[in-house]
Design an enzyme around this catalytic site. Structure first.
Site, short mmCIF file in Angstrom:
data_model
loop_
_atom_site.label_atom_id
_atom_site.label_comp_id
_atom_site.label_asym_id
_atom_site.label_seq_id
_atom_site.Cartn_x
_atom_site.Cartn_y
_atom_site.Cartn_z
N ASP A 1 0.87 -1.18 0.00
CA ASP A 1 0.00 0.00 0.00
C ASP A 1 0.91 1.22 0.00
O ASP A 1 1.53 1.54 1.00
CB ASP A 1 -0.90 -0.03 1.25
CG ASP A 1 -1.72 1.26 1.41
OD1 ASP A 1 -1.66 2.13 0.52
OD2 ASP A 1 -2.42 1.38 2.44
N LYS B 1 2.66 11.49 -3.31
CA LYS B 1 1.66 10.81 -4.12
C LYS B 1 0.75 11.81 -4.85
O LYS B 1 0.23 11.53 -5.91
CB LYS B 1 0.83 9.90 -3.21
CG LYS B 1 -0.09 8.92 -3.92
CD LYS B 1 -0.68 7.97 -2.91
CE LYS B 1 -1.70 7.03 -3.51
NZ LYS B 1 -2.23 6.12 -2.48
N GLU C 1 -7.36 0.62 -4.40
CA GLU C 1 -7.35 0.52 -2.94
C GLU C 1 -8.67 0.03 -2.35
O GLU C 1 -8.65 -0.89 -1.53
CB GLU C 1 -6.92 1.87 -2.34
CG GLU C 1 -5.41 2.08 -2.54
CD GLU C 1 -4.97 3.53 -2.50
OE1 GLU C 1 -5.78 4.39 -2.11
OE2 GLU C 1 -3.81 3.79 -2.86
N ASP D 1 -13.42 5.11 1.17
CA ASP D 1 -11.98 5.14 1.48
C ASP D 1 -11.48 6.58 1.48
O ASP D 1 -11.24 7.16 0.41
CB ASP D 1 -11.25 4.27 0.44
CG ASP D 1 -9.73 4.26 0.63
OD1 ASP D 1 -9.24 4.96 1.55
OD2 ASP D 1 -9.05 3.57 -0.12
#
Lengths: 235, 633
Positions: free
Chosen positions: B10, B72, B173, B195
């Protein structure tokens, strides 16, 4: 068995079903086939979608790239192509409109382009879009377009006319009801088509085909109108 | 087989994790410090070596110009896209950035592009896994936000390659989370995965059916997360400080980072307590004190949290489902610990969300499950199969700058579409295709993925060539394009110009460079560690000589020790860490008896009831073998 076509499995040599070997389970090189053939179905329109979903899941268990993650490159590439074909076919066949449109295209019909992209394209290039207003809708469409214009003008001025909004809401509901009726009408043509597929003359089939083309065009026209109303209401 | 072990990673905005399948259960692999989470922070230390994780996080406060976090957010984006981010995040772009070049971030006097920075994090996770297994790890499944576009996915895959990992699959994810959630429950039904992480938001609706995890619809925002709440809190603090004390700290990187850390702690505390007191020492001896109540916090965070509503409703609409038709709602991501977020989810779906999974770890655990499936599966996973979708429509630019959508969003992947092209001019041999991703009607409003140039079309009259172009989105959500001229049957050559990403050659170059660096890093570390160990053993020997035990050794033993000691001293300052280690080992062996004798002496002394002096205490039984190999890692 899918498509009825058989040949010899490249891996184990036995006869196989189309997409994977029934004996050893390995993926086979993809053969260019239409979506009906991919699922081993005749070109008929009444489809048991629950059964189709089952078949979709079962084939995915055999063809999905995850199953071939550690296989040699050639098998990985076949699996990628086969499973994309499977997904494309399922997506098209499970939806009544897409399925009908797809069959009509297979039958050589060029469906009228009524997509929004085509509208925008026509607008920006100045070409007139090939779009025929269904005659029985002419009056309604004229009225609706006037109301939409009015609404847009009012919104620009920041005004609000509850009566107009209510009328548009009603018009939208009427259109949606019409669209629903068209769907049940379409299903009777499906029955005609499927019956004629086995036994009837080319002429009868062509007649049913043309009825479906007309219906799909009307349905898409109404869908676009509903979309326009929604947009005008939301903006 | 240990060499074929596939790990699940992850790669998060705030934290990253690596996990694997331990028998039938996925488990997170802890780092050296015992922590499961590796903060996604990369920094340069004083020797210009990259450091990652908790140690880098410290330098975020001490030397903020040598550290970077939340990289990211920059993955797969161009200079124009990140102007907003630059206002809110202390990213420093490289000064020598050329137009059209992939972004580079300045760290100290070096600069790296986002995939390279992510690769440092991945390499750390790889190292953690390798230490854990005692074997090399080369294959991985990496998770990405479901709403990542092609470019962002490609950048993530590039990062994996640069880190020396064969990325077998990119998994979305929320989908990964559903795998971890559904592993032990042989349940059928419709679930929604909400999420909300550090920097991204995803919502996915899935149908679980006899082990098949079919994503029906997904939506999200790749720039929405806990980070945004932190930024609001920081802004409030900076305003307060300016208003109350007249100090403008906005340009003070160190102070901003200190405030950032404090408000994050406060945010976390406010999930379990009604109010929290900030107390922060500022440069110049000032103190910033403030109480934040949960109510104030919620008021501030509400607009950020509310931005998740639109995508959630759209996903439901695309799935053709009403909220009541969802059987279970699963929460993922650290930000779903915020009570207000849970409340919002409950309001939308009219049911209590499922919270017994650890929202920080569930994505990594799911990645491990997918890694296991790709590795051939086990008893627990053999019936499991993931059918995911593409989050954004794929289109091509047609006349008038309009997007013609050829693969619609929420299509199950792999998915493909075929388009036919021809030429406009007699003898034309090239055709250009502009590929886009997004939902907007006009090409300029969509994400430009790449421009493809079909080359080598046989010269024919205009309109005669019939070029079939196949667009295929693979199971990673990444686009592949192939073309063939149908009349000649010739495969057309395609030249791809990625709009934002790195070319294959660039990635290859970075890969080689990173190997060089990795090897150099490794060597450097080994040398430093070996020298430190040598110093320890030599110092211990010094002390041993003063001990009574020394005289109890035979002369040849003492001579042998002396010889080996000289040997170690002579290689200690060389760069040959293997020789240093060898010299340490032989000296260590030669002094074993000395160590034993010293221990005996210490025990005997203790038994006699004689008070032990400091030396004895230090080298007594409690200290163990005084020559024991020092533990350095």
């Amino acid at each position: 068995m899918p498509g009825g076509a058989t040949s010899t499995c490249w891996s184990c040599g036995t006869m196989r079903a189309e997409h994977f070997c029934s004996a050893c389970g390995k993926v086979q090189p993809p053969v260019p086939v239409d979506y009906f053939t991919f699922f081993g179905l005749p070109r008929k329109l009444e489809i048991n979608t629950a059964q189709l979903e089952k078949e979709f899941y079962a084939l995915n268990r055999k063809l999905h790239p995850d199953v071939y993650a550690s296989a040699p490159a050639q098998e990985r590439s076949w699996s990628l192509e086969q499973s994309s074909l499977l997904n494309d076919a399922y997506r098209t066949l499970k939806d009544p409109i897409r399925r009908t449109e797809y069959l009509l295209r297979l039958e050589g019909v060029e469906l009228e382009e009524q997509s929004k992209a085509a509208t925008e394209k026509a607008r920006s290039t100045g070409e007139t879009k090939k779009q025929v207003v269904p005659p029985d809708l002419l009056e309604e469409v004229f009225e609706l377009n006037m109301q939409l214009e009015e609404l847009r003008a009012q919104k620009k001025l920041g005004e609000d006319d509850p009566a107009l909004l209510e009328e548009l809401g009603k018009a939208k509901m009427a259109l949606e009801e019409k669209s629903g009726n068209l769907m049940s009408e379409l299903q009777t043509y499906w029955k005609d088509w499927d019956r004629e597929f086995d036994s009837s003359t080319d002429e009868n089939r062509r007649k049913t085909r043309d009825q479906m083309v007309d219906l799909i065009n009307r349905r898409n026209y109404i869908r676009n109108l509903v979309r326009d109303v929604n947009e005008a209401l939301e903006n | 087989m240990a060499t074929d072990r596939i790990v699940g990673i992850d790669l998060g905005t705030t934290n990253s994790l690596v996990a694997y399948m331990q028998g039938d259960t996925p488990a997170v692999i802890p780092g050296e410090d015992g922590s499961n989470l590796v903060p996604s922070v990369v920094a340069l230390d004083e020797n210009n070596q990259t450091i990652v994780g908790n140690s880098a996080r410290r330098s975020l406060i001490e030397t903020p110009d040598r550290a970077v976090y939340s990289v990211k957010r920059l993955m797969g984006r161009g200079v124009d896209d990140v102007q907003e981010e630059l206002k809110l995040f202390p990213f420093r772009l490289a000064d020598d950035l050329q137009p059209g070049e992939v972004l580079r971030i300045q760290l100290g006097n070096r600069s790296f592009n986002p995939p390279e920075i992510s690769a440092f994090i991945l390499r750390q996770l790889k190292r953690n896994a390798e230490r854990f297994f005692g074997a090399p790890v080369t294959k991985a499944v990496i998770t990405v936000p479901a709403y990542f576009n092609d470019t962002q996915r490609q950048a993530t895959k590039d990062a994996g390659r640069i880190a020396g990992l064969d990325v077998l699959r990119l998994v979305n994810e929320p989908t990964a989370a559903s795998l971890a959630y559904g592993l032990d429950k042989k349940k059928n039904g419709i679930i929604a995965v909400y999420d909300l992480g550090g920097g991204t938001f995803d919502i996915s609706i899935l149908k679980l059916h006899d082990g098949i995890f079919e994503v029906i619809a997904t939506n999200g925002d790749t720039h929405l997360g806990g980070d945004d709440i932190d930024n609001l809190l920081i802004a409030v603090a900076l305003d307060d400080i300016r208003g109350d004390m007249g100090i403008d700290l906005r340009r003070n990187g160190e102070a901003v980072q200190a405030i950032r850390k404090a408000v994050i702690d406060a945010k976390i505390a406010l999930s379990s307590q009604p109010s929290v007191k900030l107390d922060l020492e500022l440069p110049g001896g000032h103190h910033y004190r403030r109480e934040i109540t949960r109510e104030m916090f919620e008021q501030l965070a509400q607009p950020v949290i509310d931005r998740t509503v639109g995508p959630t409703k759209q996903a439901l609409k695309d799935a053709g489902l009403k909220p009541e038709q969802i059987d279970e709602v699963v929460l993922v991501g650290g930000s779903t610990r915020i009570p207000k977020v849970r409340q919002l989810v409950q309001d939308i779906f009219k049911r209590t969300p499922h919270t017994d999974l650890n929202p920080d770890e569930v994505v990594a655990l799911g990645a491990a499950v997918q890694a296991n499936i790709l590795g051939g599966g086990s008893e627990a996973t053999k019936e499991m199969l993931l059918l995911d979708v593409t989050p954004l429509s794929l289109g091509i630019e047609v006349a008038g700058g309009v997007t013609d959508k050829i693969i619609l969003r929420n299509s199950t992947i792999p998915a493909s579409a075929t388009q036919h092209y021809t030429t406009q001019v007699d003898g034309q041999t090239n055709v250009a295709i502009h590929v886009l991703q997004g939902e907007r009607e006009l090409a300029k409003d969509c994400r430009s993925l790449a421009r493809f140039e079909l080359k080598g079309i046989p010269p024919m009259p205009a309109g005669m060539p019939r070029i079939e172009v196949k667009f295929l989105i693979d199971a990673n959500g990444i686009l592949h394009v192939s073309a063939r001229e149908q009349r000649s049957g010739k495969e057309s050559e395609i030249e791809v110009q990625p709009s934002y990403g790195l070319t294959d050659d660039q990635v290859e170059g970075m890969l080689l460079e990173s190997f060089d660096f990795a090897e150099e890093d490794f060597r450097q570390r080994q040398i430093i560690e070996a020298r430190r160990e040598a110093d320890t053993i030599l110092a211990a020997l010094e002390k041993g000589r003063k001990n009574d035990a020394w005289s109890k050794l035979r002369t040849n033993e003492r001579n042998q020790i002396g010889k080996l000691e000289t040997g170690l001293r002579s290689v200690k300052d060389s760069d040959d860490y293997q020789s240093i280690r060898k010299a340490i080992d032989v000296l260590n062996q030669a002094t074993t008896r000395l160590a034993e004798l010293m221990m005996d002496t210490a025990v005997a002394t203790a038994l006699k009831g004689k008070a032990m002096d400091a030396t004895n205490l230090e080298e007594g039984p409690a200290a163990g073998h005084p020559m024991a190999k020092a533990e350095f890692k």
